[in-house]
Design a protein around this motif. Structure first.
Motif, PDB file in Angstrom:
ATOM      1  N   PRO A  98       0.755  -1.185   0.006  1.00 41.16           N
ATOM      2  CA  PRO A  98       0.035   0.059  -0.040  1.00 41.16           C
ATOM      3  C   PRO A  98       0.936   1.230   0.138  1.00 41.16           C
ATOM      4  O   PRO A  98       1.873   1.480   0.743  1.00 41.16           O
ATOM      5  N   SER A  99       0.444   2.107  -0.943  1.00 43.01           N
ATOM      6  CA  SER A  99       1.217   3.199  -1.108  1.00 43.01           C
ATOM      7  C   SER A  99       1.512   4.285   0.296  1.00 43.01           C
ATOM      8  O   SER A  99       2.431   4.781   0.574  1.00 43.01           O
ATOM      9  N   SER A 100       0.645   4.014   1.324  1.00 43.02           N
ATOM     10  CA  SER A 100       0.734   4.630   2.772  1.00 43.02           C
ATOM     11  C   SER A 100       2.036   4.278   3.427  1.00 43.02           C
ATOM     12  O   SER A 100       2.468   4.615   4.382  1.00 43.02           O
ATOM     13  N   ILE A 101       2.289   2.962   3.194  1.00 44.73           N
ATOM     14  CA  ILE A 101       3.486   2.354   3.731  1.00 44.73           C
ATOM     15  C   ILE A 101       4.607   3.394   3.400  1.00 44.73           C
ATOM     16  O   ILE A 101       5.464   3.636   4.393  1.00 44.73           O
ATOM     17  N   HIS A 102       4.749   3.451   2.293  1.00 44.73           N
ATOM     18  CA  HIS A 102       5.935   4.408   1.694  1.00 44.73           C
ATOM     19  C   HIS A 102       5.844   5.692   2.074  1.00 44.73           C
ATOM     20  O   HIS A 102       6.925   6.272   2.603  1.00 44.73           O
ATOM     21  N   GLN A 103       4.686   6.286   1.971  1.00 44.39           N
ATOM     22  CA  GLN A 103       4.393   7.669   2.577  1.00 44.39           C
ATOM     23  C   GLN A 103       4.684   7.893   4.084  1.00 44.39           C
ATOM     24  O   GLN A 103       5.263   8.847   4.429  1.00 44.39           O
ATOM     25  N   LYS A 104       4.299   6.764   5.047  1.00 41.26           N
ATOM     26  CA  LYS A 104       4.512   7.190   6.298  1.00 41.26           C
ATOM     27  C   LYS A 104       5.854   6.428   6.798  1.00 41.26           C
ATOM     28  O   LYS A 104       6.406   6.866   7.887  1.00 41.26           O
ATOM     29  N   LYS A 105       6.723   6.003   5.866  1.00 40.21           N
ATOM     30  CA  LYS A 105       7.969   5.356   5.946  1.00 40.21           C
ATOM     31  C   LYS A 105       7.876   4.394   7.229  1.00 40.21           C
ATOM     32  O   LYS A 105       8.777   4.381   8.065  1.00 40.21           O
ATOM     33  N   THR A 106       7.013   3.860   7.220  1.00 40.43           N
ATOM     34  CA  THR A 106       6.551   2.646   7.963  1.00 40.43           C
ATOM     35  C   THR A 106       7.888   1.452   7.843  1.00 40.43           C
ATOM     36  O   THR A 106       8.119   1.227   6.615  1.00 40.43           O
ATOM     37  N   LYS A 107       8.425   1.156   8.801  1.00 44.72           N
ATOM     38  CA  LYS A 107       9.332   0.180   8.917  1.00 44.72           C
ATOM     39  C   LYS A 107       8.969  -1.279   8.295  1.00 44.72           C
ATOM     40  O   LYS A 107       8.019  -1.940   8.746  1.00 44.72           O
ATOM     41  N   ILE A 108       9.761  -1.643   7.385  1.00 46.61           N
ATOM     42  CA  ILE A 108       9.472  -2.963   6.950  1.00 46.61           C
ATOM     43  C   ILE A 108      10.666  -3.931   6.930  1.00 46.61           C
ATOM     44  O   ILE A 108      11.891  -3.820   6.530  1.00 46.61           O
ATOM     45  N   LEU A 109      10.268  -5.271   7.501  1.00 48.67           N
ATOM     46  CA  LEU A 109      11.318  -6.324   7.530  1.00 48.67           C
ATOM     47  C   LEU A 109      10.935  -7.175   6.601  1.00 48.67           C
ATOM     48  O   LEU A 109       9.842  -7.761   6.509  1.00 48.67           O
ATOM     49  N   VAL A 110      11.925  -7.412   5.792  1.00 48.31           N
ATOM     50  CA  VAL A 110      11.961  -8.324   4.515  1.00 48.31           C
ATOM     51  C   VAL A 110      12.673  -9.420   4.688  1.00 48.31           C
ATOM     52  O   VAL A 110      13.962  -9.472   5.078  1.00 48.31           O
ATOM     53  N   VAL A 111      12.220 -10.652   4.368  1.00 44.71           N
ATOM     54  CA  VAL A 111      12.808 -11.786   4.670  1.00 44.71           C
ATOM     55  C   VAL A 111      13.056 -12.878   3.527  1.00 44.71           C
ATOM     56  O   VAL A 111      12.084 -12.953   2.548  1.00 44.71           O
ATOM     57  N   PHE A 112      14.304 -13.018   3.027  1.00 45.84           N
ATOM     58  CA  PHE A 112      14.513 -13.798   1.879  1.00 45.84           C
ATOM     59  C   PHE A 112      15.128 -15.171   2.310  1.00 45.84           C
ATOM     60  O   PHE A 112      15.652 -15.356   3.364  1.00 45.84           O
ATOM     61  N   ARG A 113      14.881 -16.163   1.525  1.00 49.69           N
ATOM     62  CA  ARG A 113      15.600 -17.595   1.703  1.00 49.69           C
ATOM     63  C   ARG A 113      16.358 -17.807   0.388  1.00 49.69           C
ATOM     64  O   ARG A 113      15.953 -17.411  -0.866  1.00 49.69           O
ATOM     65  N   ASN A 114      17.387 -18.855   0.569  1.00 49.47           N
ATOM     66  CA  ASN A 114      18.048 -19.148  -0.881  1.00 49.47           C
ATOM     67  C   ASN A 114      17.014 -19.933  -1.919  1.00 49.47           C
ATOM     68  O   ASN A 114      15.772 -20.615  -1.283  1.00 49.47           O
TER      69      ASN A 114
END
Length: 317
Positions: free
Chosen positions: A139-155
């Protein structure tokens, strides 16, 4: 997709089980090809999600203090979701026996709806939720509010094998006639939520954004206590060394798996399977391994995400 109830663990569990049973019954009535739909060129599961939900998602209102998790499917989302809920709970109020309250709620925005988004406006902060969609689909509001995002990757090799078993054991998704068929679809992005490599390339562009933190499944397996501390610090949550060790102790994949029936009802055994690194060797042929190596080299060699994934360590014989 969050359990509702009167606040008790048993009520939440009963409501969650009822919701799962409802989805399973709905899935039984659908043909395999009806279990997915396409939105903006990407496949999604039709039972828990819909075009209307994804359209409404654009109007979701994030808060700066929200705790957001994003990951491609089967990269460890459910594991990290439980870890983060434990971290947030202990940070606010640890119970006398040292065990946090109900931490089982799974709130994937793609599985909610416009009505649920409205209800979430009344939820106290910090709200914890996530998505399997990549950066551009948040959602664009996440970017607008600079909400912190934890991104999880796996091989990608272990991810592909885990995703295959998830499809084969999940009544809400169409199954595949063989691993070979799934592998072809995976490599071309013809699976739910699209291409793993597209996700990685989009997140690579935002690797250094101050509101983005990328962690890997493998680093959490290597040193969970260090991972817990890192996640807590990213979200500005203070934990003592004793609390970090306590969360790590009950947050191992094995502990989560053993507790899966309590946290995810009958669906727990579908979500938590092996949780090991290197399981790709059980299914990949030599040719498939080489094809994946070439794809990784073309897409992620020399990138920061590529370096974090330690491909040569975890994806080479």
């Amino acid at each position: 997709m969050e359990a509702k109830g009167d606040g008790s663990a048993e009520a939440d569990k009963a409501d969650f089980q009822k919701m799962i049973q409802g989805m399973l019954e709905k899935a039984k009535q659908l043909k395999p090809e009806e279990l997915v739909f396409r939105y903006k060129g990407v496949l999604y599961p039709s039972v828990p999600s819909s075009v209307q939900t994804l359209q409404a998602l654009g109007n979701f209102q994030a808060r700066p203090e929200d705790l957001v998790i994003s990951s491609y499917p089967k990269c460890g989302f459910n594991w990290v979701n439980l870890l983060l809920r434990d971290i947030a709970f202990i940070n606010q109020n640890e119970s006398e026996d040292g065990k946090p309250g109900v931490r089982s709620q799974l709130k994937l925005l793609e599985f909610e709806n416009a009505g649920n988004y409205e209800e979430m406006k009344n939820d106290p902060s910090p709200r914890i939720y996530g998505m399997h969609g990549h950066y551009n689909n948040l959602p664009s509001s996440i970017h607008q509010k600079k909400t912190k995002i934890l991104v999880v990757f796996r091989n990608p090799k272990d991810n592909a094998v885990s995703y295959y078993h998830f499809c084969q054991n999940n009544p809400l998704l169409p199954t595949f006639s063989s691993w070979d068929e799934f592998f072809r679809n995976y490599m071309t992005g013809e699976v739910c939520w699209g291409s793993y490599f597209d996700h990685a390339l989009v997140w690579e562009k935002h690797f250094d954004d101050e509101n983005v933190k990328i962690v890997t499944y493998e680093e959490l397996k290597e040193n969970l206590a260090k991972g817990v501390q890192s996640i807590a610090e990213f979200f500005g949550l203070s934990l003592s060394e004793e609390q970090i060790q306590k969360i790590a102790g009950r947050g191992t994949f094995q502990a989560m798996s053993d507790n899966a029936e309590k946290t995810h009802s009958s669906f727990g055994k579908v979500i938590f399977r092996k949780g090991v690194v290197g399981d790709w060797k059980t299914l990949f042929t030599k040719e498939q391994s080489e094809e994946m190596d070439a794809k990784f080299e073309a897409c992620l060699a020399g990138t920061k995400i590529g370096a974090m994934l330690k491909y040569d360590l975890y994806c080479k014989e």
